[in-house]
Design a protein around this motif. Structure first.
Motif, PDB file in Angstrom:
ATOM      1  N   LYS A  56      15.787  29.207 -34.063  1.00 50.64           N
ATOM      2  CA  LYS A  56      16.492  28.597 -35.080  1.00 50.64           C
ATOM      3  C   LYS A  56      17.121  27.252 -34.964  1.00 50.64           C
ATOM      4  N   ILE A  57      16.271  26.344 -34.354  1.00 50.93           N
ATOM      5  CA  ILE A  57      16.478  24.875 -33.951  1.00 50.93           C
ATOM      6  C   ILE A  57      15.770  24.002 -34.889  1.00 50.93           C
ATOM      7  N   PRO A  58      16.306  23.448 -35.858  1.00 50.79           N
ATOM      8  CA  PRO A  58      15.721  22.866 -36.947  1.00 50.79           C
ATOM      9  C   PRO A  58      14.679  21.622 -36.405  1.00 50.79           C
ATOM     10  N   CYS A  59      13.583  21.423 -36.811  1.00 53.27           N
ATOM     11  CA  CYS A  59      12.540  20.461 -36.665  1.00 53.27           C
ATOM     12  C   CYS A  59      12.402  19.600 -37.934  1.00 53.27           C
ATOM     13  N   ALA A  60      13.072  18.519 -38.011  1.00 53.45           N
ATOM     14  CA  ALA A  60      13.096  17.613 -39.233  1.00 53.45           C
ATOM     15  C   ALA A  60      11.723  17.138 -39.349  1.00 53.45           C
ATOM     16  N   ILE A  61      11.086  16.394 -38.413  1.00 53.32           N
ATOM     17  CA  ILE A  61       9.979  15.817 -38.367  1.00 53.32           C
ATOM     18  C   ILE A  61       8.841  16.195 -37.462  1.00 53.32           C
ATOM     19  N   GLY A  62       7.772  16.731 -37.855  1.00 58.26           N
ATOM     20  CA  GLY A  62       6.662  16.877 -37.037  1.00 58.26           C
ATOM     21  C   GLY A  62       5.366  16.235 -37.295  1.00 58.26           C
ATOM     22  N   ARG A  63       5.437  15.353 -36.466  1.00 58.82           N
ATOM     23  CA  ARG A  63       3.719  14.412 -36.710  1.00 58.82           C
ATOM     24  C   ARG A  63       2.960  14.348 -35.955  1.00 58.82           C
ATOM     25  N   ALA A  64       1.658  14.584 -35.938  1.00 62.99           N
ATOM     26  CA  ALA A  64       0.435  14.370 -34.970  1.00 62.99           C
ATOM     27  C   ALA A  64      -0.198  13.211 -35.181  1.00 62.99           C
ATOM     28  N   TYR A  65      -0.689  12.330 -34.270  1.00 65.27           N
ATOM     29  CA  TYR A  65      -1.375  11.202 -34.448  1.00 65.27           C
ATOM     30  C   TYR A  65      -2.912  11.415 -33.829  1.00 65.27           C
ATOM     31  N   GLY A  66      -3.690  10.764 -34.546  1.00 62.73           N
ATOM     32  CA  GLY A  66      -5.427  10.987 -34.049  1.00 62.73           C
ATOM     33  C   GLY A  66      -6.312  10.639 -34.993  1.00 62.73           C
ATOM     34  N   SER A  67      -7.366  10.598 -34.536  1.00 63.59           N
ATOM     35  CA  SER A  67      -8.704  10.338 -35.342  1.00 63.59           C
ATOM     36  C   SER A  67      -8.918  11.602 -36.264  1.00 63.59           C
ATOM     37  N   TRP A  68      -8.408  11.875 -37.274  1.00 64.97           N
ATOM     38  CA  TRP A  68      -8.586  13.281 -37.961  1.00 64.97           C
ATOM     39  C   TRP A  68      -9.786  13.314 -38.609  1.00 64.97           C
ATOM     40  N   ASN A  69     -10.512  12.181 -38.750  1.00 67.12           N
ATOM     41  CA  ASN A  69     -11.832  12.144 -39.593  1.00 67.12           C
ATOM     42  C   ASN A  69     -12.915  12.530 -38.841  1.00 67.12           C
ATOM     43  N   ASN A  70     -12.704  12.833 -37.609  1.00 63.40           N
ATOM     44  CA  ASN A  70     -13.669  13.392 -36.536  1.00 63.40           C
ATOM     45  C   ASN A  70     -14.009  14.888 -36.968  1.00 63.40           C
ATOM     46  N   PRO A  71     -15.156  15.218 -37.345  1.00 57.80           N
ATOM     47  CA  PRO A  71     -15.384  16.738 -37.797  1.00 57.80           C
ATOM     48  C   PRO A  71     -14.926  17.699 -37.006  1.00 57.80           C
ATOM     49  N   LEU A  72     -15.133  17.556 -35.570  1.00 56.27           N
ATOM     50  CA  LEU A  72     -14.744  18.472 -34.494  1.00 56.27           C
ATOM     51  C   LEU A  72     -13.061  18.700 -34.784  1.00 56.27           C
ATOM     52  N   LEU A  73     -12.326  17.829 -35.306  1.00 62.16           N
ATOM     53  CA  LEU A  73     -11.039  17.937 -35.342  1.00 62.16           C
ATOM     54  C   LEU A  73     -10.465  18.809 -36.728  1.00 62.16           C
ATOM     55  N   ALA A  74     -11.373  19.021 -37.510  1.00 61.20           N
ATOM     56  CA  ALA A  74     -10.841  19.493 -38.866  1.00 61.20           C
ATOM     57  C   ALA A  74      -9.983  20.675 -38.726  1.00 61.20           C
ATOM     58  N   SER A  75     -10.720  21.843 -37.990  1.00 59.70           N
ATOM     59  CA  SER A  75      -9.830  22.945 -37.711  1.00 59.70           C
ATOM     60  C   SER A  75      -8.545  22.748 -37.287  1.00 59.70           C
ATOM     61  N   ILE A  76      -8.472  21.832 -36.157  1.00 62.01           N
ATOM     62  CA  ILE A  76      -7.186  21.780 -35.449  1.00 62.01           C
ATOM     63  C   ILE A  76      -6.076  20.993 -36.522  1.00 62.01           C
ATOM     64  N   MET A  77      -6.754  20.066 -37.290  1.00 59.46           N
ATOM     65  CA  MET A  77      -5.737  19.394 -38.249  1.00 59.46           C
ATOM     66  C   MET A  77      -5.359  20.430 -39.218  1.00 59.46           C
ATOM     67  N   TRP A  78      -6.126  21.336 -39.599  1.00 61.37           N
ATOM     68  CA  TRP A  78      -5.649  22.389 -40.643  1.00 61.37           C
ATOM     69  C   TRP A  78      -4.432  23.268 -40.058  1.00 61.37           C
ATOM     70  N   ARG A  79      -4.953  23.436 -38.792  1.00 60.85           N
ATOM     71  CA  ARG A  79      -3.770  24.463 -38.217  1.00 60.85           C
ATOM     72  C   ARG A  79      -2.535  23.584 -37.967  1.00 60.85           C
ATOM     73  N   PHE A  80      -2.520  22.182 -37.883  1.00 61.45           N
ATOM     74  CA  PHE A  80      -1.382  21.386 -37.401  1.00 61.45           C
ATOM     75  C   PHE A  80      -0.679  21.345 -38.794  1.00 61.45           C
ATOM     76  N   GLN A  81      -1.418  21.189 -39.779  1.00 62.11           N
ATOM     77  CA  GLN A  81      -0.768  21.052 -41.389  1.00 62.11           C
ATOM     78  C   GLN A  81      -0.180  22.441 -41.697  1.00 62.11           C
ATOM     79  N   LYS A  82      -0.875  23.447 -41.354  1.00 65.71           N
ATOM     80  CA  LYS A  82      -0.367  24.789 -41.605  1.00 65.71           C
ATOM     81  C   LYS A  82       0.826  25.138 -40.820  1.00 65.71           C
ATOM     82  N   GLY A  83       1.161  24.629 -39.587  1.00 62.31           N
ATOM     83  CA  GLY A  83       2.221  24.624 -38.756  1.00 62.31           C
ATOM     84  C   GLY A  83       3.194  23.715 -39.091  1.00 62.31           C
ATOM     85  N   GLY A  84       3.142  22.986 -40.205  1.00 66.11           N
ATOM     86  CA  GLY A  84       4.357  21.997 -40.522  1.00 66.11           C
ATOM     87  C   GLY A  84       4.313  20.459 -40.047  1.00 66.11           C
ATOM     88  N   PHE A  85       3.168  20.243 -39.509  1.00 68.87           N
ATOM     89  CA  PHE A  85       2.973  18.887 -39.172  1.00 68.87           C
ATOM     90  C   PHE A  85       2.375  17.938 -40.198  1.00 68.87           C
TER      91      PHE A  85
END
Length: 120
Positions: free
Chosen positions: A56-85
């Protein structure tokens, strides 16, 4: 180390912000095209986020920076977005330090303008 001990320093925090430089990990893509080291790194960050929720520790901001247009990172990007990033893709010319600069500017701006966040 238990989760309780590893996040004890956050006790009393109003809210935290997590900024992840995923660009540094992109070099971990294997020659065979697998992204398993990146997936492991993503799992560490997502586990931290889940632990914060559990404690119960609030996280106001979650951001991940990277080359998300890389097809190999698509599933990771989806997981990050689903995790609130929020996944930040830099549209400017890429350079070795472009993500570092963007992340540090965002962190400083947050520090100066967001009174709810008191831990990074």
């Amino acid at each position: 180390m238990s989760n309780e001990k590893s996040i004890a320093f956050l006790e009393g925090a109003k809210s935290i912000a997590i900024f992840v430089d995923f660009e540094n990990l992109e070099g971990g893509i294997q020659a065979d095209g697998s992204a398993s080291p990146l997936e492991e790194a993503a799992e560490v960050v997502l586990t931290l986020r889940k632990t914060l929720r559990t404690e119960k520790i609030p996280c106001a901001i979650g951001r991940a920076y990277g080359s998300w247009n890389n097809p190999l990172l698509a599933s990771i990007m989806w997981r990050f977005q689903k995790g609130g990033f929020e996944c930040r893709q830099l549209l400017l010319a890429r350079g070795k330090n472009s993500v570092d600069l963007e992340l540090s500017l965002d962190a400083h701006t947050t520090l100066l303008t967001n009174q709810l966040v008191d831990c990074f």
